[in-house]
Design a protein around this motif. Structure first.
Motif, PDB file in Angstrom:
ATOM      1  N   LYS A  14       0.870  -1.180   0.000  1.00  0.00           N
ATOM      2  CA  LYS A  14       0.000   0.000   0.000  1.00  0.00           C
ATOM      3  C   LYS A  14       0.902   1.224   0.000  1.00  0.00           C
ATOM      4  CE  LYS A  14      -3.543  -2.188   2.856  1.00  0.00           C
ATOM      5  NZ  LYS A  14      -4.229  -2.137   4.149  1.00  0.00           N
ATOM      6  N   VAL A  15       0.438   2.294  -0.624  1.00  0.00           N
ATOM      7  CA  VAL A  15       1.212   3.531  -0.671  1.00  0.00           C
ATOM      8  C   VAL A  15       0.376   4.634  -0.036  1.00  0.00           C
ATOM      9  CG1 VAL A  15       2.418   5.168  -2.174  1.00  0.00           C
ATOM     10  CG2 VAL A  15       2.326   2.742  -2.815  1.00  0.00           C
ATOM     11  N   PHE A  16       0.962   5.346   0.919  1.00  0.00           N
ATOM     12  CA  PHE A  16       0.278   6.426   1.627  1.00  0.00           C
ATOM     13  C   PHE A  16       0.973   7.761   1.373  1.00  0.00           C
ATOM     14  CE2 PHE A  16      -0.570   2.574   3.998  1.00  0.00           C
ATOM     15  CZ  PHE A  16      -1.913   2.670   4.339  1.00  0.00           C
ATOM     16  N   ALA A  17       0.176   8.834   1.317  1.00  0.00           N
ATOM     17  CA  ALA A  17       0.741  10.183   1.288  1.00  0.00           C
ATOM     18  C   ALA A  17       1.316  10.491   2.662  1.00  0.00           C
ATOM     19  CB  ALA A  17      -0.341  11.187   0.932  1.00  0.00           C
ATOM     20  N   THR A  18       2.183  11.510   2.722  1.00  0.00           N
ATOM     21  CA  THR A  18       2.690  12.013   3.999  1.00  0.00           C
ATOM     22  C   THR A  18       2.507  13.530   3.990  1.00  0.00           C
ATOM     23  OG1 THR A  18       4.933  12.475   3.255  1.00  0.00           O
ATOM     24  CG2 THR A  18       4.480  10.211   3.975  1.00  0.00           C
ATOM     25  N   ASP A  19       2.865  14.181   5.096  1.00  0.00           N
ATOM     26  CA  ASP A  19       2.729  15.642   5.099  1.00  0.00           C
ATOM     27  C   ASP A  19       3.820  16.315   4.267  1.00  0.00           C
ATOM     28  OD1 ASP A  19       4.751  15.062   6.836  1.00  0.00           O
ATOM     29  OD2 ASP A  19       3.835  15.965   8.597  1.00  0.00           O
ATOM     30  N   ASP A  20       4.792  15.534   3.792  1.00  0.00           N
ATOM     31  CA  ASP A  20       5.804  16.050   2.865  1.00  0.00           C
ATOM     32  C   ASP A  20       5.428  15.589   1.451  1.00  0.00           C
ATOM     33  OD1 ASP A  20       8.009  16.421   1.218  1.00  0.00           O
ATOM     34  OD2 ASP A  20       9.447  16.065   2.838  1.00  0.00           O
ATOM     35  N   PRO A  21       5.088  16.524   0.561  1.00  0.00           N
ATOM     36  CA  PRO A  21       4.616  16.131  -0.784  1.00  0.00           C
ATOM     37  C   PRO A  21       5.668  15.406  -1.625  1.00  0.00           C
ATOM     38  CG  PRO A  21       4.942  18.515  -0.664  1.00  0.00           C
ATOM     39  CD  PRO A  21       5.109  17.990   0.731  1.00  0.00           C
ATOM     40  N   THR A  22       6.928  15.424  -1.206  1.00  0.00           N
ATOM     41  CA  THR A  22       7.972  14.738  -1.978  1.00  0.00           C
ATOM     42  C   THR A  22       8.207  13.308  -1.492  1.00  0.00           C
ATOM     43  OG1 THR A  22       9.850  15.399  -0.577  1.00  0.00           O
ATOM     44  CG2 THR A  22       9.151  16.966  -2.293  1.00  0.00           C
ATOM     45  N   SER A  27       3.820   0.461   2.609  1.00  0.00           N
ATOM     46  CA  SER A  27       3.528  -0.545   3.615  1.00  0.00           C
ATOM     47  C   SER A  27       3.419  -1.906   2.930  1.00  0.00           C
ATOM     48  CB  SER A  27       2.227  -0.174   4.331  1.00  0.00           C
ATOM     49  OG  SER A  27       1.953  -1.142   5.313  1.00  0.00           O
ATOM     50  N   TYR A  28       4.269  -2.833   3.344  1.00  0.00           N
ATOM     51  CA  TYR A  28       4.356  -4.148   2.698  1.00  0.00           C
ATOM     52  C   TYR A  28       3.347  -5.116   3.291  1.00  0.00           C
ATOM     53  CZ  TYR A  28       8.828  -2.914   0.495  1.00  0.00           C
ATOM     54  OH  TYR A  28       9.821  -2.342  -0.267  1.00  0.00           O
ATOM     55  N   LYS A  29       2.581  -5.795   2.440  1.00  0.00           N
ATOM     56  CA  LYS A  29       1.547  -6.740   2.870  1.00  0.00           C
ATOM     57  C   LYS A  29       2.078  -8.184   2.821  1.00  0.00           C
ATOM     58  CE  LYS A  29      -1.577  -5.619  -0.353  1.00  0.00           C
ATOM     59  NZ  LYS A  29      -2.935  -5.535  -0.953  1.00  0.00           N
ATOM     60  N   ASP A  30       1.378  -9.078   3.527  1.00  0.00           N
ATOM     61  CA  ASP A  30       1.703 -10.512   3.457  1.00  0.00           C
ATOM     62  C   ASP A  30       1.004 -11.184   2.272  1.00  0.00           C
ATOM     63  OD1 ASP A  30       3.309 -10.269   5.661  1.00  0.00           O
ATOM     64  OD2 ASP A  30       1.931 -11.233   7.066  1.00  0.00           O
ATOM     65  N   GLY A  47       5.655  -9.548   4.359  1.00  0.00           N
ATOM     66  CA  GLY A  47       5.723  -8.090   4.270  1.00  0.00           C
ATOM     67  C   GLY A  47       6.937  -7.543   5.002  1.00  0.00           C
ATOM     68  N   ALA A  48       7.131  -8.029   6.222  1.00  0.00           N
ATOM     69  CA  ALA A  48       8.253  -7.533   7.038  1.00  0.00           C
ATOM     70  C   ALA A  48       9.594  -7.943   6.418  1.00  0.00           C
ATOM     71  CB  ALA A  48       8.125  -8.073   8.462  1.00  0.00           C
ATOM     72  N   ILE A  49       9.674  -9.168   5.894  1.00  0.00           N
ATOM     73  CA  ILE A  49      10.942  -9.611   5.285  1.00  0.00           C
ATOM     74  C   ILE A  49      11.237  -8.796   4.032  1.00  0.00           C
ATOM     75  CG2 ILE A  49      12.090 -11.530   4.101  1.00  0.00           C
ATOM     76  CD1 ILE A  49      10.714 -13.436   6.095  1.00  0.00           C
ATOM     77  N   ASN A  50      10.245  -8.636   3.160  1.00  0.00           N
ATOM     78  CA  ASN A  50      10.486  -7.894   1.923  1.00  0.00           C
ATOM     79  C   ASN A  50      10.847  -6.437   2.198  1.00  0.00           C
ATOM     80  OD1 ASN A  50      10.010 -10.218   0.533  1.00  0.00           O
ATOM     81  ND2 ASN A  50       8.119  -9.537  -0.454  1.00  0.00           N
ATOM     82  N   ASN A  51      10.244  -5.860   3.238  1.00  0.00           N
ATOM     83  CA  ASN A  51      10.578  -4.493   3.632  1.00  0.00           C
ATOM     84  C   ASN A  51      12.049  -4.403   4.008  1.00  0.00           C
ATOM     85  OD1 ASN A  51      10.023  -1.745   4.415  1.00  0.00           O
ATOM     86  ND2 ASN A  51       9.877  -2.418   6.556  1.00  0.00           N
ATOM     87  N   ARG A  52      12.485  -5.305   4.894  1.00  0.00           N
ATOM     88  CA  ARG A  52      13.861  -5.240   5.389  1.00  0.00           C
ATOM     89  C   ARG A  52      14.873  -5.603   4.306  1.00  0.00           C
ATOM     90  NH1 ARG A  52      15.358  -7.443  10.759  1.00  0.00           N
ATOM     91  NH2 ARG A  52      16.925  -5.881  10.300  1.00  0.00           N
ATOM     92  N   VAL A  53      14.570  -6.640   3.523  1.00  0.00           N
ATOM     93  CA  VAL A  53      15.507  -7.055   2.469  1.00  0.00           C
ATOM     94  C   VAL A  53      15.633  -5.953   1.412  1.00  0.00           C
ATOM     95  CG1 VAL A  53      15.800  -8.672   0.528  1.00  0.00           C
ATOM     96  CG2 VAL A  53      15.260  -9.542   2.823  1.00  0.00           C
ATOM     97  N   THR A  54      14.493  -5.386   1.007  1.00  0.00           N
ATOM     98  CA  THR A  54      14.528  -4.303   0.016  1.00  0.00           C
ATOM     99  C   THR A  54      15.376  -3.139   0.517  1.00  0.00           C
ATOM    100  OG1 THR A  54      12.376  -4.851  -0.938  1.00  0.00           O
ATOM    101  CG2 THR A  54      13.115  -2.579  -1.192  1.00  0.00           C
ATOM    102  N   ASN A  55      15.151  -2.735   1.755  1.00  0.00           N
ATOM    103  CA  ASN A  55      15.875  -1.574   2.273  1.00  0.00           C
ATOM    104  C   ASN A  55      17.365  -1.852   2.397  1.00  0.00           C
ATOM    105  OD1 ASN A  55      13.479  -0.236   2.352  1.00  0.00           O
ATOM    106  ND2 ASN A  55      13.113  -0.594   4.530  1.00  0.00           N
ATOM    107  N   TYR A  56      17.699  -3.060   2.806  1.00  0.00           N
ATOM    108  CA  TYR A  56      19.114  -3.451   2.905  1.00  0.00           C
ATOM    109  C   TYR A  56      19.777  -3.372   1.523  1.00  0.00           C
ATOM    110  CZ  TYR A  56      23.204  -6.356   3.824  1.00  0.00           C
ATOM    111  OH  TYR A  56      24.484  -6.821   3.925  1.00  0.00           O
ATOM    112  N   ARG A  77       7.107  -3.125   8.728  1.00  0.00           N
ATOM    113  CA  ARG A  77       6.652  -3.233   7.334  1.00  0.00           C
ATOM    114  C   ARG A  77       6.489  -1.898   6.610  1.00  0.00           C
ATOM    115  NH1 ARG A  77       3.038  -7.261   6.581  1.00  0.00           N
ATOM    116  NH2 ARG A  77       3.085  -8.382   8.545  1.00  0.00           N
ATOM    117  N   GLU A  78       6.919  -0.817   7.241  1.00  0.00           N
ATOM    118  CA  GLU A  78       6.719   0.502   6.616  1.00  0.00           C
ATOM    119  C   GLU A  78       8.027   1.236   6.349  1.00  0.00           C
ATOM    120  OE1 GLU A  78       2.332   1.817   8.179  1.00  0.00           O
ATOM    121  OE2 GLU A  78       4.058   2.502   9.345  1.00  0.00           O
ATOM    122  N   THR A  79       8.107   1.831   5.178  1.00  0.00           N
ATOM    123  CA  THR A  79       9.315   2.577   4.793  1.00  0.00           C
ATOM    124  C   THR A  79       8.930   3.877   4.100  1.00  0.00           C
ATOM    125  OG1 THR A  79      10.681   0.608   4.621  1.00  0.00           O
ATOM    126  CG2 THR A  79      11.376   2.494   3.314  1.00  0.00           C
TER     127      THR A  79
END
Ligand code: ADP
Ligand code: UDP
Length: 236
Positions: A14-22, A27-30, A47-56, A77-79
């Motif tokens: 899932k992709v969420f907006a933030t208060d920073d427009p850039t 959020s990674y799902k199972d 979700g948690a594994i893909n989040n951590r592996v991707t970021n690494y 699961r959020e980045t």
């Protein structure tokens, strides 16, 4: 940073907006899907594994000259990532024949390719992500020739850096999919994810598959394979 409204729900994130427009929050799902959404399931802890592996891997690639969308891991699961306009292509890099290439060309899975092969697919679920070439991409205006030269160079760097890193961990990088996007100033960066969902990883010694093919082909041990990849890469 404040999490705002959901902008998009895909098959795996899932992709969420933030208060920073850039910036956006990913959020990674199972949830797992295969065959263009025909097969559906859940991979516990994915979700948690893909989040951590991707970021690494994104941070490793940054250090090796590939600009990425990565900003900050926020939770299991959020980045936080730089918001990009996605170039609507799946950039597929192949070292060994597997999956759709093995089928299309009648090659035995595991046939080593004499050179790296890049393929592009137009990202459109309704059309089944058809394969396209540089002429289609230029004609349709999906990316300029200069952008495609950049994307190709980055994709080959990713292949070299990931391939070398994984080889030391007894993992063979068979093939993988990348997505790129444009920042507001037009800079091309690596986006989306790099995980067992989007790569084929084979154990160098046992030839065991340690990726989403375990789910696609009902091989069992899906969760264990995702864990094994995280453990070999990050030691946990
Ligand atoms: P799909 O859309 O194929 O079901 P996902 O469930 O992974 O895929 O959804 C994530 C979506 O977010 C994808 O459409 C992907 O192209 C997009 N995306 C990835 N990184 C970024 C980014 N940095 N900025 C904006 N969109 C992104
Ligand atoms: N891939 C992906 N998303 C897609 C299609 C492919 O991440 O929508 C990855 C897949 O995991 C593999 C590589 O790209 O690592 C090549 O996939 P292939 O074309 O063989 O397709 P598949 O066998 O998945 O249909």
């Amino acid at each position: 940073m404040e999490k705002r409204e959901q902008l998009y729900e895909g098959k795996a994130k899932k992709v969420f907006a933030t208060d920073d427009p850039t910036l956006v929050l990913v959020s990674y799902k199972d949830d797992a899907t295969a065959f263009n959404g025909l097969k559906k399931g859940t991979i516990e802890g994915k979700g948690a594994i893909n989040n951590r592996v991707t970021n690494y891997l994104m941070q490793l690639l940054e250090k090796n000259g590939v600009p990425t969308h990565f900003v900050q891991e926020l939770s299991a699961r959020e980045t936080l990532v730089k918001k990009v306009a996605i170039v609507p292509l799946e950039v597929i890099v192949r070292n060994v024949a597997a999956g759709s290439l093995a089928k299309r060309l009648g090659l035995a899975e595991g046939t080593v390719l004499s050179r790296t092969v890049l393929e592009y697919c137009y990202k459109d679920d309704a059309l089944g992500d058809p394969m396209v070439n540089d002429d289609h991409i230029a004609a349709m205006g999906w990316a300029t020739e200069a952008e495609m030269a950049t994307i190709r160079a980055y994709a080959l760097t990713v292949n070299r850096v990931l391939g070398e890193t994984l080889r030391d961990l007894n993992i063979e990088l068979i093939d993988f999919k990348l997505e790129f996007g444009r920042l507001a100033d037009g800079t091309i960066v690596l986006a989306d994810e790099i995980s067992p969902d989007t790569c084929r990883f084979w154990d160098t010694v046992t030839r065991e598959k340690l990726d989403k093919d375990r789910f696609r082909r009902d091989l069992g041990g899906v969760e264990d394979a995702y864990h094994e990849i995280m453990k070999r890469l990050m030691g946990e």
